[in-house]
Scaffold this motif. Structure first.
Motif, PDB file in Angstrom:
ATOM      1  N   SER A  28       0.917  -1.205   0.124  1.00 53.90           N
ATOM      2  CA  SER A  28       0.122  -0.143   0.218  1.00 53.90           C
ATOM      3  C   SER A  28       0.856   1.222  -0.016  1.00 53.90           C
ATOM      4  CB  SER A  28      -0.856  -0.061   1.350  1.00 53.90           C
ATOM      5  OG  SER A  28      -0.022   0.000   2.378  1.00 53.90           O
ATOM      6  N   ARG A  29       2.020   1.184   0.394  1.00 53.58           N
ATOM      7  CA  ARG A  29       2.787   2.379   0.366  1.00 53.58           C
ATOM      8  C   ARG A  29       3.056   3.178  -0.813  1.00 53.58           C
ATOM      9  NH1 ARG A  29       8.279  -0.230   3.249  1.00 53.58           N
ATOM     10  NH2 ARG A  29       7.632  -1.637   1.750  1.00 53.58           N
ATOM     11  N   VAL A  67      -0.893   9.026  -0.345  1.00 52.74           N
ATOM     12  CA  VAL A  67      -0.952   7.676  -0.759  1.00 52.74           C
ATOM     13  C   VAL A  67      -1.023   6.759   0.604  1.00 52.74           C
ATOM     14  CG1 VAL A  67       1.088   8.246  -2.496  1.00 52.74           C
ATOM     15  CG2 VAL A  67       1.719   7.934  -0.049  1.00 52.74           C
ATOM     16  N   ASN A  68      -1.172   5.283   0.424  1.00 54.86           N
ATOM     17  CA  ASN A  68      -1.174   4.349   1.435  1.00 54.86           C
ATOM     18  C   ASN A  68      -2.122   4.760   2.302  1.00 54.86           C
ATOM     19  OD1 ASN A  68      -0.223   2.608   2.900  1.00 54.86           O
ATOM     20  ND2 ASN A  68       1.554   3.615   3.875  1.00 54.86           N
ATOM     21  N   SER A  69      -3.254   4.358   2.045  1.00 62.49           N
ATOM     22  CA  SER A  69      -4.537   4.235   2.878  1.00 62.49           C
ATOM     23  C   SER A  69      -4.508   3.220   3.678  1.00 62.49           C
ATOM     24  CB  SER A  69      -5.832   4.472   2.027  1.00 62.49           C
ATOM     25  OG  SER A  69      -6.874   4.164   2.569  1.00 62.49           O
ATOM     26  N   GLY A  76       3.842   3.874   6.534  1.00 65.68           N
ATOM     27  CA  GLY A  76       5.183   4.586   6.198  1.00 65.68           C
ATOM     28  C   GLY A  76       5.246   4.693   4.800  1.00 65.68           C
ATOM     29  N   PHE A  77       6.261   5.629   4.345  1.00 64.15           N
ATOM     30  CA  PHE A  77       6.563   5.646   2.988  1.00 64.15           C
ATOM     31  C   PHE A  77       7.531   4.518   2.364  1.00 64.15           C
ATOM     32  CE2 PHE A  77       5.388   9.751   4.376  1.00 64.15           C
ATOM     33  CZ  PHE A  77       4.349  10.257   3.469  1.00 64.15           C
ATOM     34  N   GLY A 135     -12.619   8.013   9.320  1.00 60.01           N
ATOM     35  CA  GLY A 135     -11.698   7.171  10.021  1.00 60.01           C
ATOM     36  C   GLY A 135     -10.514   6.735   9.617  1.00 60.01           C
ATOM     37  N   THR A 136     -10.264   6.677   8.343  1.00 65.71           N
ATOM     38  CA  THR A 136      -9.223   6.197   7.807  1.00 65.71           C
ATOM     39  C   THR A 136      -7.851   7.139   7.916  1.00 65.71           C
ATOM     40  OG1 THR A 136      -9.820   6.546   5.334  1.00 65.71           O
ATOM     41  CG2 THR A 136     -10.340   4.512   6.452  1.00 65.71           C
ATOM     42  N   GLU A 137      -6.849   6.667   7.510  1.00 69.22           N
ATOM     43  CA  GLU A 137      -5.507   7.630   7.460  1.00 69.22           C
ATOM     44  C   GLU A 137      -4.730   7.261   6.240  1.00 69.22           C
ATOM     45  OE1 GLU A 137      -1.976   4.997   9.723  1.00 69.22           O
ATOM     46  OE2 GLU A 137      -3.375   6.012  10.854  1.00 69.22           O
ATOM     47  N   VAL A 138      -4.197   8.376   5.595  1.00 68.93           N
ATOM     48  CA  VAL A 138      -3.257   8.038   4.510  1.00 68.93           C
ATOM     49  C   VAL A 138      -2.060   8.931   4.789  1.00 68.93           C
ATOM     50  CG1 VAL A 138      -5.072   8.201   2.720  1.00 68.93           C
ATOM     51  CG2 VAL A 138      -4.243  10.470   3.387  1.00 68.93           C
ATOM     52  N   HIS A 139      -0.846   8.827   4.029  1.00 72.88           N
ATOM     53  CA  HIS A 139       0.349   9.291   3.866  1.00 72.88           C
ATOM     54  C   HIS A 139       0.354  10.366   2.919  1.00 72.88           C
ATOM     55  CE1 HIS A 139       0.895   5.788   6.141  1.00 72.88           C
ATOM     56  NE2 HIS A 139       2.232   6.098   6.524  1.00 72.88           N
ATOM     57  N   SER A 140       0.510  11.730   3.431  1.00 74.15           N
ATOM     58  CA  SER A 140       0.309  12.763   2.472  1.00 74.15           C
ATOM     59  C   SER A 140       1.496  13.610   2.445  1.00 74.15           C
ATOM     60  CB  SER A 140      -0.548  13.745   3.287  1.00 74.15           C
ATOM     61  OG  SER A 140      -0.901  14.925   2.378  1.00 74.15           O
ATOM     62  N   ILE A 141       2.029  14.057   1.207  1.00 77.64           N
ATOM     63  CA  ILE A 141       3.098  14.848   0.856  1.00 77.64           C
ATOM     64  C   ILE A 141       2.908  16.030   0.331  1.00 77.64           C
ATOM     65  CG2 ILE A 141       5.209  15.108  -0.448  1.00 77.64           C
ATOM     66  CD1 ILE A 141       5.097  12.031  -0.982  1.00 77.64           C
ATOM     67  N   VAL A 142       3.118  17.390   0.823  1.00 77.09           N
ATOM     68  CA  VAL A 142       2.456  18.493   0.652  1.00 77.09           C
ATOM     69  C   VAL A 142       3.510  19.404   0.571  1.00 77.09           C
ATOM     70  CG1 VAL A 142       1.051  20.258   1.384  1.00 77.09           C
ATOM     71  CG2 VAL A 142       0.328  18.268   2.370  1.00 77.09           C
ATOM     72  N   LEU A 143       3.515  19.899  -0.925  1.00 74.52           N
ATOM     73  CA  LEU A 143       4.659  20.789  -1.432  1.00 74.52           C
ATOM     74  C   LEU A 143       3.966  22.116  -1.691  1.00 74.52           C
ATOM     75  CD1 LEU A 143       7.645  21.504  -2.359  1.00 74.52           C
ATOM     76  CD2 LEU A 143       6.730  20.477  -4.585  1.00 74.52           C
ATOM     77  N   GLU A 144       4.423  23.200  -1.204  1.00 73.87           N
ATOM     78  CA  GLU A 144       4.025  24.495  -1.344  1.00 73.87           C
ATOM     79  C   GLU A 144       4.990  25.432  -2.064  1.00 73.87           C
ATOM     80  OE1 GLU A 144       1.353  28.159   0.642  1.00 73.87           O
ATOM     81  OE2 GLU A 144       2.373  26.893   1.912  1.00 73.87           O
ATOM     82  N   ILE A 145       4.684  26.037  -3.193  1.00 67.68           N
ATOM     83  CA  ILE A 145       5.641  26.746  -3.970  1.00 67.68           C
ATOM     84  C   ILE A 145       5.235  27.940  -4.114  1.00 67.68           C
ATOM     85  CG2 ILE A 145       6.771  26.854  -6.337  1.00 67.68           C
ATOM     86  CD1 ILE A 145       5.579  23.873  -6.508  1.00 67.68           C
TER      87      ILE A 145
END
Length: 341
Positions: free
Chosen positions: A14-15, A36-38, A48-49, A168-178
């Motif tokens: 799932s990663r 990603v990765n729910s 994890g990633f 109630g689920t979790e995900v792994h998030s990557i947030v980029l602010e430009i």
């Protein structure tokens, strides 16, 4: 393209499973979000990633068919406290379209803490509450109708009975602010897609998942796993050639069966021109909105599911869920998602 658990490889690990993509105006500039990765996978969920994977944001400028910039995010193995080292790099021009170049390093740090890059760029990666919301019962009723070109059988389902199957689920998030500034000038048009990749045994890289438009492929391609897998491994530039005619036929059959247009084929052709290539457009500096009248990025609150259902069926379809019901998964401040660890 990709969505929650859309391929066998994603189910095995799932990663590397892309679940959602967002793009909107932040407090300092343009925000790109890759989820990603729910944890919806259940017992087989792996936190994890992936430490061997590449997670990439692909940015097109001014209607170009290929990406001009790639932001590549990589992770180290989990440390004793569960956190991972994070490295952000950037590739430009021809390097942005391949896998051999290393690119320029922009920032490094650890998960669950802000990373700071040049000129105010910011990156954050970690585990968050999943901001996506959808009634999975309704989705299960619509998929056969799309597959078979029939009217959906909703049974006793009604919008006032809707339940968020992602709650109630979790995900792994990557947030980029430009931050604003060359080449991210207010008023300029960009388009985004995101991708996950794994190294191969032969020294190259295998594209595992790609995504841009939410719910298009979960609704249409779920009934054809081979179609979904093949599409995940290609570039958006191939979409019109590879998928245009087939997608047009699917949508035309649905619209004809539901009698929502006097010219189902013409409607389908118009919609497919809007949907392909599978990129998310956005005008820098503007308010994001993923709506029936058009797509300009996607905010964390946008009811993208309702929009996509209504477009594919050419009819108003309510999912019965409201953005305010999911407000605890969003923040007005960077990183805009809500960490749970």
């Amino acid at each position: 393209m990709s969505h929650h658990l859309d391929s066998e490889l994603a189910r095995r690990d799932s990663r590397i499973d892309l679940t959602d993509q967002y793009m909107f105006r932040g407090t300092n500039g343009t925000v790109l979000v890759m989820n990603v990765n729910s944890s919806i996978l259940g017992a087989d969920y792996r936190a994890g990633f992936h430490p061997e994977a590449r997670y990439e944001f692909k940015v097109h400028f001014d209607g170009e068919a290929v990406e001009d910039l790639t932001y590549r995010v990589t992770f180290g193995p989990a440390e004793d406290d569960g956190r991972q080292r994070v490295v952000l790099g950037c590739l430009r021009g021809g390097d942005a379209r391949g896998d051999t170049a290393e690119g320029i390093g922009l920032a490094s740090g650890r998960t669950h803490e802000p990373l700071h890059g040049p000129a105010g760029m910011r990156l954050w990666a970690g585990v968050v509450r999943d901001p996506f919301y959808n009634d999975l019962t309704l989705l299960s009723a619509l998929i056969p109708a799309v597959k078979d070109g029939t009217r959906p059988d909703l049974g006793d389902w009604r919008p006032d009975k809707a339940e968020n199957g992602i709650a109630g689920t979790e995900v792994h998030s990557i947030v980029l602010e430009i931050p604003d500034g060359e080449p991210y000038l207010p008023g300029r048009d960009i388009a985004l897609w995101t991708v996950t990749k794994l190294p191969t045994d032969f020294g190259g890289w295998q594209q595992v998942n790609r995504q841009a438009t939410p719910m298009l492929w979960p609704l249409i391609r779920t009934s054809d796993p081979v179609w979904a897998i093949d599409a995940n491994r290609t570039h958006p530039g191939h979409d019109v050639h590879d998928d245009g005619e087939r997608l047009t036929g699917v949508i035309a059959a649905v619209v004809a069966a539901n009698r929502t247009s006097l010219s189902p084929r013409a409607y389908a052709e118009t919609l497919v021109r809007r949907l392909l290539p599978d990129l998310m457009p956005y005008r820098i500096g503007s308010e994001a909105n993923f709506g029936l009248s058009g797509v300009n990025g996607r905010s964390l609150a946008d009811n993208a599911v309702e929009t996509m259902y209504s477009l594919v069926f050419n009819a108003a379809i309510s999912v019965g869920l409201r953005p305010e019901d999911n407000a605890d998964t969003r923040s007005e401040q960077f990183p805009y998602v809500v960490a749970i660890r």
